[in-house]
Scaffold this active site. Structure first.
Site, PDB file in Angstrom:
ATOM      1  N   LYS A  29       2.225  -2.650   1.049  1.00 52.12           N
ATOM      2  CA  LYS A  29       3.133  -2.317  -0.066  1.00 52.12           C
ATOM      3  C   LYS A  29       3.745  -0.926   0.150  1.00 52.12           C
ATOM      4  O   LYS A  29       4.936  -0.709  -0.076  1.00 52.12           O
ATOM      5  CB  LYS A  29       2.353  -2.384  -1.379  1.00 52.12           C
ATOM      6  N   LYS A  55       5.126   8.874  -7.096  1.00 48.10           N
ATOM      7  CA  LYS A  55       3.690   8.639  -6.859  1.00 48.10           C
ATOM      8  C   LYS A  55       3.491   7.823  -5.584  1.00 48.10           C
ATOM      9  O   LYS A  55       2.646   8.131  -4.747  1.00 48.10           O
ATOM     10  CB  LYS A  55       3.119   7.917  -8.089  1.00 48.10           C
TER      11      LYS A  55
END
Ligand code: NAP
Length: 291
Positions: free
Chosen positions: A166, A234
Protein backbone atom coordinates in the site's frame (compact mmCIF):
# COMPACT_ATOMS: atom_id res chain seq x y z
CA UNK A 1 -20.86 -13.33 10.10
CA UNK A 2 -20.65 -11.37 13.32
CA UNK A 3 -18.34 -8.40 12.77
CA UNK A 4 -17.12 -5.64 15.06
CA UNK A 5 -16.28 -2.58 12.93
CA UNK A 6 -14.06 -0.02 14.64
CA UNK A 7 -13.61 3.47 13.16
CA UNK A 8 -16.36 5.32 11.31
CA UNK A 9 -14.46 7.97 9.36
CA UNK A 10 -14.69 8.79 5.64
CA UNK A 11 -13.80 5.18 4.78
CA UNK A 12 -14.96 3.12 7.77
CA UNK A 13 -18.54 4.28 7.92
CA UNK A 14 -19.53 3.32 4.35
CA UNK A 15 -17.52 0.09 4.64
CA UNK A 16 -19.46 -0.91 7.77
CA UNK A 17 -22.71 0.11 6.07
CA UNK A 18 -21.94 -2.18 3.13
CA UNK A 19 -21.28 -5.10 5.51
CA UNK A 20 -24.64 -4.51 7.21
CA UNK A 21 -26.38 -4.21 3.82
CA UNK A 22 -24.91 -7.58 2.81
CA UNK A 23 -26.72 -9.14 5.79
CA UNK A 24 -23.86 -9.46 8.28
CA UNK A 25 -24.41 -8.86 11.98
CA UNK A 26 -22.40 -5.67 12.51
CA UNK A 27 -21.61 -3.85 15.72
CA UNK A 28 -19.79 -0.54 15.29
CA UNK A 29 -17.64 1.65 17.52
CA UNK A 30 -16.11 5.08 16.95
CA UNK A 31 -13.84 7.08 19.28
CA UNK A 32 -16.07 10.14 19.08
CA UNK A 33 -19.55 9.07 20.03
CA UNK A 34 -22.60 9.93 17.92
CA UNK A 35 -21.70 8.18 14.65
CA UNK A 36 -24.00 5.30 13.74
CA UNK A 37 -24.52 2.95 10.81
CA UNK A 38 -27.94 1.89 9.56
CA UNK A 39 -28.60 -1.77 10.28
CA UNK A 40 -25.75 -2.01 12.82
CA UNK A 41 -25.66 -1.91 16.61
CA UNK A 42 -23.40 0.58 18.37
CA UNK A 43 -20.92 -0.27 21.16
CA UNK A 44 -19.35 2.13 23.63
CA UNK A 45 -15.84 0.59 23.69
CA UNK A 46 -13.71 -1.52 21.31
CA UNK A 47 -13.76 -4.36 23.89
CA UNK A 48 -17.56 -4.32 23.98
CA UNK A 49 -17.82 -4.30 20.18
CA UNK A 50 -15.37 -7.20 19.87
CA UNK A 51 -17.05 -9.40 22.50
CA UNK A 52 -18.32 -12.52 20.68
CA UNK A 53 -17.26 -11.23 17.24
CA UNK A 54 -15.85 -13.64 14.66
CA UNK A 55 -14.07 -10.78 12.89
CA UNK A 56 -12.83 -7.43 14.19
CA UNK A 57 -12.39 -4.96 11.33
CA UNK A 58 -10.44 -1.74 11.95
CA UNK A 59 -10.25 1.42 9.82
CA UNK A 60 -8.72 4.36 11.69
CA UNK A 61 -6.18 7.10 11.01
CA UNK A 62 -2.77 5.81 11.99
CA UNK A 63 -0.53 3.32 13.80
CA UNK A 64 -1.10 4.85 17.25
CA UNK A 65 -4.87 4.71 16.79
CA UNK A 66 -4.76 1.01 15.85
CA UNK A 67 -2.48 0.27 18.80
CA UNK A 68 -4.76 2.01 21.29
CA UNK A 69 -7.88 0.31 19.91
CA UNK A 70 -6.23 -3.08 20.20
CA UNK A 71 -4.20 -2.79 23.38
CA UNK A 72 -5.31 0.39 25.18
CA UNK A 73 -7.84 0.65 28.01
CA UNK A 74 -11.10 -1.08 26.98
CA UNK A 75 -9.22 -2.37 23.92
CA UNK A 76 -10.01 -5.37 21.73
CA UNK A 77 -7.37 -7.44 23.58
CA UNK A 78 -9.80 -7.87 26.46
CA UNK A 79 -12.25 -9.71 24.18
CA UNK A 80 -9.87 -11.85 22.11
CA UNK A 81 -10.95 -15.45 21.69
CA UNK A 82 -9.36 -18.39 19.93
CA UNK A 83 -10.30 -18.41 16.22
CA UNK A 84 -11.07 -14.70 15.95
CA UNK A 85 -9.66 -12.77 12.97
CA UNK A 86 -8.53 -9.13 13.13
CA UNK A 87 -8.54 -7.31 9.78
CA UNK A 88 -6.94 -3.88 9.61
CA UNK A 89 -7.83 -1.60 6.68
CA UNK A 90 -6.05 1.44 8.12
CA UNK A 91 -2.80 2.42 6.40
CA UNK A 92 -0.16 1.96 9.10
CA UNK A 93 3.44 0.93 9.69
CA UNK A 94 4.31 -2.53 8.30
CA UNK A 95 6.74 -3.11 11.21
CA UNK A 96 4.09 -2.30 13.84
CA UNK A 97 1.62 -4.53 11.99
CA UNK A 98 3.99 -7.46 12.50
CA UNK A 99 4.26 -6.68 16.23
CA UNK A 100 0.47 -6.42 16.64
CA UNK A 101 0.00 -9.72 14.79
CA UNK A 102 2.58 -11.50 16.97
CA UNK A 103 0.92 -10.24 20.15
CA UNK A 104 -2.61 -11.45 19.25
CA UNK A 105 -1.30 -14.74 17.83
CA UNK A 106 -0.43 -15.83 21.37
CA UNK A 107 -4.22 -15.77 22.01
CA UNK A 108 -5.08 -17.87 18.94
CA UNK A 109 -6.10 -14.85 16.84
CA UNK A 110 -5.12 -14.40 13.18
CA UNK A 111 -4.23 -10.91 11.95
CA UNK A 112 -4.71 -9.74 8.38
CA UNK A 113 -3.53 -6.37 7.11
CA UNK A 114 -5.76 -5.21 4.27
CA UNK A 115 -5.33 -1.50 3.52
CA UNK A 116 -7.53 -0.22 0.73
CA UNK A 117 -7.43 1.90 -2.37
CA UNK A 118 -10.44 3.55 -4.00
CA UNK A 119 -11.01 6.44 -1.59
CA UNK A 120 -14.40 7.76 -0.45
CA UNK A 121 -16.17 7.03 -3.74
CA UNK A 122 -14.93 3.41 -3.74
CA UNK A 123 -15.90 2.92 -0.09
CA UNK A 124 -19.42 4.20 -0.73
CA UNK A 125 -19.88 2.23 -3.93
CA UNK A 126 -18.49 -1.00 -2.45
CA UNK A 127 -15.78 -1.01 -5.09
CA UNK A 128 -12.63 -0.82 -2.98
CA UNK A 129 -9.47 -2.75 -3.75
CA UNK A 130 -7.99 -4.57 -0.73
CA UNK A 131 -4.22 -5.05 -0.64
CA UNK A 132 -3.93 -8.04 1.63
CA UNK A 133 -1.20 -9.55 3.79
CA UNK A 134 -1.66 -12.55 6.07
CA UNK A 135 -2.32 -16.29 6.26
CA UNK A 136 -4.34 -17.73 3.39
CA UNK A 137 -6.69 -19.60 5.76
CA UNK A 138 -7.80 -16.34 7.39
CA UNK A 139 -8.08 -14.48 4.10
CA UNK A 140 -10.29 -17.22 2.68
CA UNK A 141 -12.70 -16.79 5.60
CA UNK A 142 -12.83 -13.03 4.98
CA UNK A 143 -13.72 -13.46 1.30
CA UNK A 144 -17.48 -12.68 1.67
CA UNK A 145 -16.59 -9.53 3.61
CA UNK A 146 -14.17 -8.30 0.95
CA UNK A 147 -16.86 -8.98 -1.62
CA UNK A 148 -19.38 -6.89 0.33
CA UNK A 149 -17.04 -3.89 0.46
CA UNK A 150 -14.91 -4.13 -2.65
CA UNK A 151 -14.42 -5.20 -6.24
CA UNK A 152 -11.04 -6.86 -5.79
CA UNK A 153 -8.83 -8.29 -3.09
CA UNK A 154 -5.29 -9.38 -3.78
CA UNK A 155 -3.07 -11.28 -1.36
CA UNK A 156 0.39 -9.84 -1.84
CA UNK A 157 2.12 -11.94 0.83
CA UNK A 158 2.38 -12.64 4.56
CA UNK A 159 1.49 -10.33 7.44
CA UNK A 160 2.68 -6.75 6.88
CA UNK A 161 3.07 -7.15 3.12
CA UNK A 162 -0.32 -5.53 2.50
CA UNK A 163 0.88 -2.43 4.31
CA UNK A 164 4.22 -2.28 2.52
CA UNK A 165 2.54 -2.70 -0.89
CA UNK A 166 0.00 0.00 0.00
CA UNK A 167 2.84 2.41 0.84
CA UNK A 168 4.55 1.70 -2.48
CA UNK A 169 1.25 2.40 -4.26
CA UNK A 170 0.40 5.60 -2.36
CA UNK A 171 3.91 6.90 -3.04
CA UNK A 172 2.98 6.89 -6.71
CA UNK A 173 -0.36 8.63 -6.09
CA UNK A 174 1.46 11.38 -4.18
CA UNK A 175 4.02 11.88 -6.94
CA UNK A 176 1.55 11.61 -9.84
CA UNK A 177 -0.66 14.24 -8.22
CA UNK A 178 2.32 16.48 -7.52
CA UNK A 179 3.33 16.27 -11.19
CA UNK A 180 -0.25 17.02 -12.26
CA UNK A 181 -0.52 20.01 -9.90
CA UNK A 182 2.87 21.43 -10.92
CA UNK A 183 2.02 20.95 -14.62
CA UNK A 184 -1.29 22.81 -14.27
CA UNK A 185 0.32 25.59 -12.24
CA UNK A 186 2.98 26.16 -14.89
CA UNK A 187 0.33 26.04 -17.63
CA UNK A 188 -1.77 28.65 -15.83
CA UNK A 189 1.24 30.92 -15.44
CA UNK A 190 2.08 30.55 -19.13
CA UNK A 191 -1.53 31.35 -20.05
CA UNK A 192 -2.84 27.87 -21.01
CA UNK A 193 -6.32 26.90 -19.86
CA UNK A 194 -6.67 23.80 -17.68
CA UNK A 195 -9.95 22.93 -19.39
CA UNK A 196 -8.27 22.82 -22.80
CA UNK A 197 -5.31 20.90 -21.49
CA UNK A 198 -7.23 18.18 -19.63
CA UNK A 199 -8.76 16.31 -22.59
CA UNK A 200 -5.37 16.53 -24.29
CA UNK A 201 -3.68 15.05 -21.23
CA UNK A 202 -6.24 12.26 -20.98
CA UNK A 203 -5.69 11.37 -24.64
CA UNK A 204 -1.94 11.20 -24.07
CA UNK A 205 0.31 8.96 -21.97
CA UNK A 206 -0.23 11.33 -19.01
CA UNK A 207 -3.66 9.71 -18.59
CA UNK A 208 -4.06 8.16 -15.15
CA UNK A 209 -6.65 7.14 -12.58
CA UNK A 210 -5.33 9.83 -10.26
CA UNK A 211 -5.92 12.54 -12.87
CA UNK A 212 -9.37 11.15 -13.80
CA UNK A 213 -10.44 11.11 -10.13
CA UNK A 214 -8.93 14.39 -9.01
CA UNK A 215 -9.10 16.77 -12.01
CA UNK A 216 -12.83 17.58 -11.56
CA UNK A 217 -12.23 18.50 -7.91
CA UNK A 218 -9.33 20.78 -8.87
CA UNK A 219 -11.35 22.51 -11.60
CA UNK A 220 -14.31 23.02 -9.24
CA UNK A 221 -11.94 24.22 -6.48
CA UNK A 222 -13.61 21.58 -4.30
CA UNK A 223 -11.10 20.69 -1.60
CA UNK A 224 -13.53 18.91 0.76
CA UNK A 225 -11.71 15.83 2.03
CA UNK A 226 -11.98 12.51 0.21
CA UNK A 227 -8.46 11.69 1.35
CA UNK A 228 -7.38 14.34 3.87
CA UNK A 229 -3.96 15.91 3.33
CA UNK A 230 -2.91 15.08 6.90
CA UNK A 231 -3.46 11.36 6.12
CA UNK A 232 -1.47 11.57 2.88
CA UNK A 233 1.26 13.27 4.90
CA UNK A 234 1.09 10.46 7.48
CA UNK A 235 1.48 7.92 4.65
CA UNK A 236 4.45 9.80 3.17
CA UNK A 237 6.14 9.75 6.57
CA UNK A 238 5.54 5.97 6.78
CA UNK A 239 7.09 5.58 3.30
CA UNK A 240 10.13 7.63 4.27
CA UNK A 241 10.55 5.68 7.53
CA UNK A 242 10.34 2.37 5.67
CA UNK A 243 12.78 3.69 3.06
CA UNK A 244 15.24 4.76 5.74
CA UNK A 245 15.12 1.34 7.39
CA UNK A 246 15.62 -0.34 3.99
CA UNK A 247 18.34 2.16 2.98
CA UNK A 248 16.40 3.41 -0.04
CA UNK A 249 16.62 7.05 -1.17
CA UNK A 250 13.36 8.71 -2.29
CA UNK A 251 14.38 12.27 -3.19
CA UNK A 252 11.17 13.39 -4.95
CA UNK A 253 9.02 12.09 -2.11
CA UNK A 254 11.16 13.98 0.43
CA UNK A 255 10.31 17.22 -1.40
CA UNK A 256 6.58 16.44 -1.49
CA UNK A 257 6.73 15.71 2.25
CA UNK A 258 8.17 19.20 2.80
CA UNK A 259 5.51 20.81 0.59
CA UNK A 260 2.78 18.98 2.56
CA UNK A 261 4.40 20.20 5.79
CA UNK A 262 4.05 23.80 4.65
CA UNK A 263 0.45 23.31 3.46
CA UNK A 264 -0.46 21.73 6.81
CA UNK A 265 1.25 24.60 8.67
CA UNK A 266 -0.93 26.92 6.55
CA UNK A 267 -3.99 25.13 8.02
CA UNK A 268 -4.88 22.89 5.05
CA UNK A 269 -4.39 19.49 6.76
CA UNK A 270 -8.09 18.70 6.98
CA UNK A 271 -8.68 19.51 3.30
CA UNK A 272 -8.24 16.92 0.57
CA UNK A 273 -4.62 16.44 -0.47
CA UNK A 274 -5.46 18.08 -3.82
CA UNK A 275 -5.39 21.39 -1.91
CA UNK A 276 -1.60 21.21 -2.27
CA UNK A 277 -2.17 22.93 -5.63
CA UNK A 278 -3.27 26.07 -3.74
CA UNK A 279 0.23 26.34 -2.25
CA UNK A 280 1.90 25.95 -5.64
CA UNK A 281 -0.46 28.60 -6.99
CA UNK A 282 0.38 30.94 -4.12
CA UNK A 283 4.09 30.58 -4.83
CA UNK A 284 3.46 31.16 -8.56
CA UNK A 285 1.00 34.03 -8.06
CA UNK A 286 -1.62 32.38 -10.28
CA UNK A 287 -4.78 30.27 -9.94
CA UNK A 288 -5.67 27.16 -11.96
CA UNK A 289 -9.33 27.43 -12.87
CA UNK A 290 -11.94 26.42 -15.37
CA UNK A 291 -12.45 28.93 -18.20
P1 NAP B 1 -10.91 9.91 8.70
O1 NAP B 1 -12.16 10.24 7.98
O2 NAP B 1 -10.02 11.01 9.16
O3 NAP B 1 -11.32 9.02 9.97
C1 NAP B 1 -10.37 8.61 10.90
C2 NAP B 1 -11.01 7.64 11.87
O4 NAP B 1 -10.00 7.24 12.81
C3 NAP B 1 -12.15 8.26 12.69
O5 NAP B 1 -13.11 7.27 12.96
C4 NAP B 1 -11.41 8.67 13.96
O6 NAP B 1 -12.26 8.79 15.08
C5 NAP B 1 -10.48 7.50 14.12
N1 NAP B 1 -9.36 7.78 15.02
C6 NAP B 1 -8.36 8.67 14.83
N2 NAP B 1 -7.48 8.64 15.87
C7 NAP B 1 -7.97 7.70 16.72
C8 NAP B 1 -7.50 7.19 17.95
N3 NAP B 1 -6.38 7.63 18.53
N4 NAP B 1 -8.22 6.19 18.54
C9 NAP B 1 -9.34 5.73 17.96
N5 NAP B 1 -9.84 6.16 16.80
C10 NAP B 1 -9.15 7.14 16.17
O7 NAP B 1 -9.99 8.91 7.88
P2 NAP B 1 -10.36 7.93 6.67
O8 NAP B 1 -10.26 8.70 5.40
O9 NAP B 1 -11.58 7.18 7.00
O10 NAP B 1 -9.08 6.97 6.70
C11 NAP B 1 -8.99 5.84 7.56
C12 NAP B 1 -7.76 5.03 7.16
O11 NAP B 1 -7.90 4.61 5.80
C13 NAP B 1 -6.45 5.84 7.24
O12 NAP B 1 -5.40 5.00 7.68
C14 NAP B 1 -6.23 6.26 5.80
O13 NAP B 1 -4.87 6.51 5.51
C15 NAP B 1 -6.78 5.07 5.05
N6 NAP B 1 -7.24 5.36 3.68
C16 NAP B 1 -8.02 6.46 3.43
C17 NAP B 1 -8.43 6.70 2.11
C18 NAP B 1 -9.28 7.91 1.74
O14 NAP B 1 -9.35 8.23 0.54
N7 NAP B 1 -9.90 8.61 2.67
C19 NAP B 1 -8.10 5.82 1.09
C20 NAP B 1 -7.34 4.69 1.38
C21 NAP B 1 -6.91 4.48 2.69
P3 NAP B 1 -12.96 10.20 15.45
O15 NAP B 1 -14.24 10.22 14.66
O16 NAP B 1 -13.15 10.11 16.90
O17 NAP B 1 -12.00 11.29 15.06
Amino acid sequence: MRIAFLGLGIMGRPMAANLAKAGHEVIVWNRTAGKTVEGAQTATTPAEAARGAEVVWICVSDTKAVESILFGPDGVEQSLIDGMIIADSSTISPASTLKFAERVKTRGVQYVDCPVTGSKIGAEAGSLIFIVGGEESAIEKLKPLYEAMGKLFVRVGGTGKGQSAKLAMNLQIALIFEGFAEGLTLAAKLGDSAETLLPLMQASMIRSGVVVYKAPFVLKRDFTPNFPMKLMHKDIRLMLEAAKEARVKLPALEIVEEIDDVAIEDGDGDLDYVAIIALLEKWAGVEVKAA
